[in-house]
Enzyme design. Structure first.
Site, PDB file in Angstrom:
ATOM      1  N   HIS A 178     -24.052  32.561  56.845  1.00  0.00           N
ATOM      2  CA  HIS A 178     -22.601  32.392  56.997  1.00  0.00           C
ATOM      3  C   HIS A 178     -21.852  33.720  57.152  1.00  0.00           C
ATOM      4  O   HIS A 178     -21.077  33.924  58.091  1.00  0.00           O
ATOM      5  CB  HIS A 178     -22.031  31.678  55.762  1.00  0.00           C
ATOM      6  CG  HIS A 178     -22.688  30.377  55.464  1.00  0.00           C
ATOM      7  ND1 HIS A 178     -22.373  29.224  56.126  1.00  0.00           N
ATOM      8  CD2 HIS A 178     -23.649  30.042  54.569  1.00  0.00           C
ATOM      9  CE1 HIS A 178     -23.107  28.223  55.650  1.00  0.00           C
ATOM     10  NE2 HIS A 178     -23.886  28.698  54.717  1.00  0.00           N
TER      11      HIS A 178
HETATM   12  C1  BDR Z   1     -20.577  30.967  51.304  1.00  0.00           C
HETATM   13  O1  BDR Z   1     -20.975  30.733  49.959  1.00  0.00           O
HETATM   14  C2  BDR Z   1     -21.918  31.685  49.551  1.00  0.00           C
HETATM   15  O2  BDR Z   1     -22.979  31.073  48.893  1.00  0.00           O
HETATM   16  C3  BDR Z   1     -22.346  32.435  50.782  1.00  0.00           C
HETATM   17  O3  BDR Z   1     -22.624  33.786  50.464  1.00  0.00           O
HETATM   18  C4  BDR Z   1     -21.175  32.299  51.707  1.00  0.00           C
HETATM   19  O4  BDR Z   1     -20.245  33.332  51.502  1.00  0.00           O
HETATM   20  C5  BDR Z   1     -20.970  29.796  52.149  1.00  0.00           C
HETATM   21  O5  BDR Z   1     -20.338  28.635  51.683  1.00  0.00           O
END
Ligand code: BDR
Ligand code: CA
Length: 312
Positions: free
Chosen positions: A240
């Site tokens: 992400h």
């Molecule tokens: C987001 O949540 C975290 O676990 C990841 O690093 C990312 O920023 C995705 O939902």
């Protein structure tokens, strides 16, 4: 062109770690500071992980400011089931070669923004606690913020609850402050970041890009890939956070829409939902450019090309 000055606000976490490596290697960006927040794991661990990544990428000159250990008003919820107990389980980074800056996250952000000769872009990749506190404590400095490009939220489904994405869910009050700040803001939610999946083809390409590429391939495979398979039934895990960094490097990789986005803070089932007014039914003006689509291959080109230039 001069590289764009940026501050990364992170909670590493595998995908934060990859995002940091991308930001450190992209010639289009000048990382002026890294600030850490509690999120995927506790603050002590996210700070240590951030120091490890910067040490590995030989960026010890970038100051690291430790920030909020818990959300503005709520109890911290972490994500060890995805990122492991340490936040980087299985990764083999050496111990940090340097320590955190004497300034905390908010002071460091304030100093960097105040001292910059051109407006600074903030890239939040975790819960928005530090950024919200900074905006509230330093309203005069917002004129020297170019834009905020954050990973968080979702137009559609959530990932930590059916309604909410993790970063916004953990600190919805902070997310509300940031979204209502009136600053130019791009929200990259799960709708686009879930396109950035790392499958066998990407792993192979990354492995051919020296130490940095191997490290990124490792981060996207170890515990993280298994966790995504078990939790979401995905054959390849999405990374992400690097999407937000790549979108600062090259905004054209995104398809966006100007939308009104409000954060649900009270809902019993919908806490942390980013309510996006797709049809303008609220009559309220847009407050965010919202990511709707990602050019996946352009994203990976940016990642690979940047890592190739890291030279470690
Ligand atoms: C987001 O949540 C975290 O676990 C990841 O690093 C990312 O920023 C995705 O939902
Ligand atoms: Ca993150």
């Amino acid at each position: 062109m001069m590289p764009e000055p940026v501050i990364l606000d992170v909670d590493p976490g595998y995908d934060d770690a990859i995002a940091m490596m991308l930001a450190c290697s992209a010639p289009e960006l000048d990382v002026r500071a890294v600030t850490t927040v509690a999120g995927n794991v506790a603050l002590e661990k996210t700070t240590r992980n951030a120091l490890k990544i910067l040490s590995f990428t030989k960026r010890a000159k970038i100051p690291v400011g430790a920030g909020a250990a818990s959300p503005l008003v709520r109890t911290l919820r972490t994500s060890e089931h995805i990122h492991g107990e340490s936040g980087l389980d299985g990764a083999d980074f050496p111990e940090p070669a340097f320590g955190p800056d004497g300034r905390d996250a908010v002071r460091l952000m304030a100093d960097v923004v105040r001292e910059a000769s051109e407006p600074v872009t903030i890239i939040p990749l975790g819960p928005l606690t530090n950024v919200a506190t900074f905006l509230e404590e330093h309203p005069c400095l917002t004129q020297n913020i170019r834009r905020i490009v954050l990973m968080g939220g979702s137009v559609g489904a959530g990932n930590v609850t059916p309604a909410a994405e993790f970063n916004v869910y953990v600190d919805p009050e902070a997310a509300r402050i940031v979204l209502e700040s009136g600053l130019p803001l791009t929200m990259l939610g799960l709708d686009v970041t879930r396109e950035a999946t790392v499958g066998p083809e990407e792993v192979e390409r990354l492995r051919s890009v020296g130490r940095a590429g191997e490290a990124v391939a490792g981060l996207a495979t170890y515990h993280y890939a298994g966790a995504y398979r078990r939790t979401y039934g995905l054959a390849a895990p999405p990374i992400h956070d690097p999407v937000a960094v790549a979108a600062v490097v090259e905004p054209a990789i995104l398809e966006t829409r100007s939308l009104r986005v409000d954060v649900e803070c009270e809902g019993e089932l919908t806490r942390g939902e980013t309510v996006c007014d797709l049809y303008g039914v609220t009559g309220r003006p847009p407050n965010a450019e919202v990511g709707m689509g990602l050019d996946r291959s352009a994203f990976f080109e940016i990642l690979i090309r940047s890592l190739e230039g890291l030279g470690i």
